[in-house]
Design a protein around this motif. Structure first.
Motif, PDB file in Angstrom:
ATOM      1  N   GLU A 579      -5.460 -11.770   4.287  1.00 17.49           N
ATOM      2  CA  GLU A 579      -6.143 -10.742   5.070  1.00 17.49           C
ATOM      3  C   GLU A 579      -5.202 -10.108   6.084  1.00 17.49           C
ATOM      4  N   SER A 580      -4.548 -10.945   6.901  1.00 20.06           N
ATOM      5  CA  SER A 580      -3.629 -10.393   7.888  1.00 20.06           C
ATOM      6  C   SER A 580      -2.434  -9.741   7.208  1.00 20.06           C
ATOM      7  N   PHE A 584      -0.980  -5.945   7.719  1.00 20.92           N
ATOM      8  CA  PHE A 584       0.418  -5.808   8.117  1.00 20.92           C
ATOM      9  C   PHE A 584       1.189  -4.961   7.110  1.00 20.92           C
ATOM     10  N   ALA A 585       0.970  -5.200   5.815  1.00 23.16           N
ATOM     11  CA  ALA A 585       1.688  -4.441   4.785  1.00 23.16           C
ATOM     12  C   ALA A 585       1.383  -2.956   4.898  1.00 23.16           C
ATOM     13  N   GLY A 586       0.120  -2.626   5.157  1.00 22.13           N
ATOM     14  CA  GLY A 586      -0.248  -1.221   5.303  1.00 22.13           C
ATOM     15  C   GLY A 586       0.439  -0.565   6.486  1.00 22.13           C
ATOM     16  N   LEU A 587       0.452  -1.248   7.632  1.00 28.36           N
ATOM     17  CA  LEU A 587       1.086  -0.694   8.827  1.00 28.36           C
ATOM     18  C   LEU A 587       2.604  -0.600   8.659  1.00 28.36           C
ATOM     19  N   LEU A 588       3.187  -1.567   7.966  1.00 25.52           N
ATOM     20  CA  LEU A 588       4.634  -1.556   7.753  1.00 25.52           C
ATOM     21  C   LEU A 588       5.032  -0.375   6.864  1.00 25.52           C
ATOM     22  N   ALA A 589       4.251  -0.140   5.812  1.00 28.32           N
ATOM     23  CA  ALA A 589       4.542   1.005   4.944  1.00 28.32           C
ATOM     24  C   ALA A 589       4.329   2.314   5.687  1.00 28.32           C
ATOM     25  N   GLU A 590       3.285   2.354   6.501  1.00 31.15           N
ATOM     26  CA  GLU A 590       2.995   3.559   7.284  1.00 31.15           C
ATOM     27  C   GLU A 590       4.126   3.872   8.254  1.00 31.15           C
ATOM     28  N   ALA A 591       4.790   2.819   8.768  1.00 32.42           N
ATOM     29  CA  ALA A 591       5.894   3.009   9.714  1.00 32.42           C
ATOM     30  C   ALA A 591       7.188   3.411   9.022  1.00 32.42           C
ATOM     31  N   GLY A 595      12.216  -1.710   2.975  1.00 27.30           N
ATOM     32  CA  GLY A 595      13.101  -2.814   2.592  1.00 27.30           C
ATOM     33  C   GLY A 595      12.343  -3.981   1.991  1.00 27.30           C
ATOM     34  N   PRO A 596      13.062  -5.087   1.674  1.00 27.34           N
ATOM     35  CA  PRO A 596      12.447  -6.264   1.051  1.00 27.34           C
ATOM     36  C   PRO A 596      11.396  -6.907   1.957  1.00 27.34           C
ATOM     37  N   CYS A 597      10.268  -7.257   1.350  1.00 25.53           N
ATOM     38  CA  CYS A 597       9.185  -7.951   2.048  1.00 25.53           C
ATOM     39  C   CYS A 597       8.842  -9.217   1.272  1.00 25.53           C
ATOM     40  N   LEU A 598       8.665 -10.332   1.976  1.00 29.51           N
ATOM     41  CA  LEU A 598       8.378 -11.602   1.327  1.00 29.51           C
ATOM     42  C   LEU A 598       7.164 -12.254   1.965  1.00 29.51           C
ATOM     43  N   GLY A 599       6.428 -13.014   1.140  1.00 28.21           N
ATOM     44  CA  GLY A 599       5.280 -13.775   1.610  1.00 28.21           C
ATOM     45  C   GLY A 599       5.182 -15.098   0.886  1.00 28.21           C
ATOM     46  N   THR A 600       4.206 -15.922   1.277  1.00 32.17           N
ATOM     47  CA  THR A 600       4.066 -17.260   0.712  1.00 32.17           C
ATOM     48  C   THR A 600       2.676 -17.437   0.092  1.00 32.17           C
ATOM     49  N   ALA A 612      -4.480  -4.228   0.328  1.00 31.68           N
ATOM     50  CA  ALA A 612      -3.281  -3.504   0.766  1.00 31.68           C
ATOM     51  C   ALA A 612      -3.037  -2.256  -0.062  1.00 31.68           C
ATOM     52  N   GLY A 613      -3.547  -2.218  -1.294  1.00 31.41           N
ATOM     53  CA  GLY A 613      -3.341  -1.056  -2.153  1.00 31.41           C
ATOM     54  C   GLY A 613      -1.875  -0.831  -2.469  1.00 31.41           C
ATOM     55  N   PRO A 614      -1.427   0.414  -2.511  1.00 28.74           N
ATOM     56  CA  PRO A 614      -0.021   0.706  -2.849  1.00 28.74           C
ATOM     57  C   PRO A 614       0.982   0.058  -1.901  1.00 28.74           C
ATOM     58  N   ALA A 615       0.554  -0.254  -0.663  1.00 28.84           N
ATOM     59  CA  ALA A 615       1.477  -0.870   0.299  1.00 28.84           C
ATOM     60  C   ALA A 615       1.920  -2.257  -0.140  1.00 28.84           C
ATOM     61  N   ALA A 616       1.180  -2.895  -1.057  1.00 28.64           N
ATOM     62  CA  ALA A 616       1.544  -4.240  -1.525  1.00 28.64           C
ATOM     63  C   ALA A 616       2.650  -4.202  -2.557  1.00 28.64           C
ATOM     64  N   ASP A 617       2.828  -3.064  -3.227  1.00 25.22           N
ATOM     65  CA  ASP A 617       3.824  -2.995  -4.296  1.00 25.22           C
ATOM     66  C   ASP A 617       5.222  -3.328  -3.782  1.00 25.22           C
TER      67      ASP A 617
END
Length: 731
Positions: A579-580, A584-591, A595-600, A612-617
């Motif tokens: 959820e968080s 975050f992914a949406g705001l990061l893409a909006e900004a 670059g590379p993004c990683l999660g667990t 997240a929609g397209p921001a997750a790609d």
């Protein structure tokens, strides 16, 4: 002491191995006897540590320094081989019990004993620090009790591991509950860190409990950094000294010299320092060592005394292919405990292998007389309970595990070579802690249930442990990753959360990152644990690391994202749930960050992609859950699952299948006519199995999963694409 196992060495250097003293994440502790009759404790390091590039250099240096420690209360290193395939060192053997076992057996120590304990351990640490060492793992298990005083063991090893990327089970060097705040936070440590740990040990000795409580590792570490210690009813000088040792700021803690003076002033004594029940425990232990049989007239292996090489007992060159595996047979076992167990437990087991598609599905059931043949003998039916959140937030994952388990039970019962039948009983606890206890009480009292698979929430998992622990009934889980349920019956069939960071750290230090790595904590305990573990792993070298926190409302999150983008990161690692992460992914893409993004694993959820929609790609995510539709080892399982359930297997189905196979494999080595749940507890952690999702083996002492078991996924076109377990060459 326990007997040696077939995979244990017969000789280590010039010492004949006569028994097992313990085992843990680093290796095995053996009791050895020299040709002159002297007894030593041999720490045999797992060969995985030796494979780390810097380990041997550091281990060589630390062992040399440890040999310079001269103090009556610090157990000396008497021999070592830092160049062996499995490095080892030997120390004088102290027959007394460890402090943790003593407190468990007899209760907290009286204040006079704690004062003497504090004085002698401060003297031992003073000698360790004078040799240029920091112990890093002062804990009750590393304090042995003798009639004349305590003995500190295991210095000279922990620091050698400090440069090894995420080698410890908890991704920190030391033991949660006895770590300093600087260790828990992944910062550099000095002698003051050992003083803090000493304070924790003395508080434990005086109260019988850890000053920062128990529970999940992340929670314990968080309390160590942020909360004051719980010292119970302690008062006076004892409480004052412990509070000084447990100060959060290292510079405020007393040095070991000042501590010695303080403990002497507090009335520490030299003789008669232990209460009667503890003295009795020591006498029993010493008598057991005196009763050891004489050394067998076996010739010392050629060159053992000169080269101090480790020689192993004979073992099979070609192990029997692991039963129940849809994948290729295991390779010949190496020197690791995991592979040795595969060689040992993979022999003589009766579950059928796969040959030509799904032929096992056509096996004859025990009730089928085969057209006039004598009826098959009635088989023992063993019940495995499946306690799960089947109607709450984790229902989708729990249901997937249940359906995978159903396939495993059907497959087992269709094999006419089986020696017992399996019955699967599923019970819903809705992920509720209260309901979990009620369900567990019923299943714990049911003697037909030999083991329990728990696929429920972390809170429910913690709550259900007490009923099963009281009756010694095994609990296995592939859902819980916090690692906070350590006891004699708990087995974790997946890597703990912190070890997800191993492949991520490898990727981030591979030279492909241009710019700093920003570690983003979402404010949760999980996020704090993930970012702390990542920072610990990245201390050994690599890009600059910048910690950030992203929590609160939209305005606070936007501010955090602006700060993160302002660092011009080479990569961003997010520690938090789906959820968080989606916000975050949406705001990061909006900004504008591309670059590379990683999660667990907490992000490995379809809802992250949907929200997240397209921001997750493009996000790269690690998970301990395989994709049974993409992993080559699960191809035949996927076919069988679809035949059984009429649809392809979802995530977690392969893990549910594997857990039943592990339990069946465990039972095969027992007398099935009389087996009960207490027998399962004795052998489950010794069982190894090549499953369709991963290779399973466990630490005997704590039930943790041993092995890799972490997979990469990339979000592409609105879905998680399975990349496998190998670290990608690039983002």
């Amino acid at each position: 002491m326990r007997p040696l196992r077939p995979g244990d060495p017969a000789w280590v250097g010039r010492y004949r191995c006569v028994g097992r003293l313990g085992a843990g994440g680093m290796g095995t502790v053996l009791l050895g006897r020299g040709t002159d009759g002297t007894l030593v404790a041999i720490k045999l390091i797992r060969s995985e540590f030796a494979d780390e590039p810097s380990f041997r250099r550091r281990f060589r240096r630390e062992v040399a320094a440890a040999r310079q420690v001269v103090n009556r209360w610090a157990v000396p290193v008497v021999a070592a081989d830092t160049e062996a395939e499995a490095p080892w060192l030997a120390t004088e053997f102290v027959p007394g019990p460890a402090l943790d076992a003593t407190v468990a057996a007899t209760g907290p120590l009286p204040e006079r004993s704690v004062r003497t304990l504090g004085l002698r351990l401060a003297e031992a640490l003073d000698a360790v620090h004078a040799a240029g060492l920091v112990h890093r793992d002062v804990k009750p298990g590393n304090v042995l009790l003798a009639p004349d005083g305590p003995r500190l063991i295991d210095f000279g090893i922990a620091r050698a591991l400090d440069d090894t990327v995420l080698t410890a089970t908890d991704a920190v060097i030391g033991s949660p509950g006895f770590l300093s705040p600087e260790q828990a936070g992944g910062r550099s440590v000095g002698p003051a860190s050992d003083v803090f740990s000493l304070g924790c040990v003395l508080a434990f000795a005086a109260t019988g409990r850890r000053p920062f409580g128990g529970g999940p590792v992340a929670s314990v570490l968080y309390r160590t950094v942020h909360n004051e210690p719980d010292l119970g009813q302690l008062s006076g000088t004892l409480r004052e000294l412990l509070e000084r040792c447990l100060a959060k700021e290292p510079s405020v803690r007393p040095g070991t010299g000042a501590l010695q003076a303080a403990w002497r002033d507090a009335g520490a004594t030299a003789g008669g320092w232990l209460p009667g029940p503890v003295t009795h425990l020591i006498a029993e232990r010493s008598a057991g060592m005196l009763a050891l049989p004489p050394i067998e007239p076996t010739q010392v292996p050629h060159g053992a005394v000169d080269s101090l090489e480790t020689t192993s007992a004979p073992r099979s060159e070609t192990p029997y292919p692991p039963s129940g595996s849809f994948g290729p047979p295991s390779q010949a076992p190496g020197r690791t405990r995991r592979r040795a167990l595969l060689g040992l437990l993979g022999t003589g087991l009766g579950l059928a292998g796969i040959s030509g598609g799904v032929l096992w599905w056509n096996g004859r059931n025990a009730s089928d007389t085969g057209g006039g043949e004598d009826p098959a003998p009635e088989l023992t039916a063993l019940t495995v309970a499946f306690q799960a959140d089947l109607s709450g937030p984790l229902a989708e994952a729990a249901d997937a595990q249940l359906r995978g388990a159903e396939v495993a039970v059907a497959r087992h019962n269709a094999d006419d070579r089986r020696s017992f039948d399996l019955v699967l009983r599923s019970v819903d606890d809705a992920g509720s802690a209260d309901e979990a206890v009620r369900v567990a009480e019923r299943l714990a009292a049911d003697d037909a249930v030999v083991a329990v698979v728990a696929a429920t929430s972390p809170a429910a998992t913690r709550a259900l442990m007490d009923p099963y622990t009281r009756v010694r009934k095994s609990v296995v889980t592939v859902t819980d990753g916090a690692g906070g349920n350590l006891n004699a019956v708990y087995t974790m069939a997946r890597p703990i959360d912190a070890l997800q960071l191993r492949p991520i750290v490898t990727l981030l230090t591979s030279g492909t990152v241009e710019g700093p790595v920003v570690l983003v904590d979402d404010g949760s305990e999980y996020g704090w644990e993930i970012t702390r573990s990542a920072r610990t792993g990245l201390l050994g070298g690599g890009p600059e690391v910048i910690p950030e926190r992203a929590e609160g409302g939209e305005a606070e999150l936007r501010d955090a994202v602006r700060r993160i983008v302002g660092h011009l990161p080479g990569a961003v690692l997010f520690g938090g749930g789906w959820e968080s992460a989606a916000v975050f992914a949406g705001l990061l893409a909006e900004a504008g960050y591309r670059g590379p993004c990683l999660g667990t694993q907490a992000m490995h959820d379809p809802r992250f992609v949907e929200s997240a929609g397209p921001a997750a790609d493009g996000w790269l995510v690690v998970s301990t859950v395989t994709d049974p539709l993409a992993a080559p080892s699960a191809a035949e399982f996927a076919q069988v699952f679809e035949e059984h359930h009429g649809e392809p297997p979802p995530p977690y189905a392969a893990e549910g299948y594997d857990v039943i196979e592990v339990l069946a494999r465990c039972v095969e080595g027992l007398d099935t006519a009389s087996v009960d749940h207490r027998d399962i507890v004795e052998v489950l952690r010794l069982t190894a199995h090549q499953g369709v999702a991963k290779e399973y083996a466990f630490e005997e002492e704590n039930g943790f999963f041993v092995g890799e078991g972490v997979f990469f996924y990339r979000v592409e076109d609105g879905a998680f694409r399975f990349l496998g377990s190998d670290v990608p060459d690039e983002f």
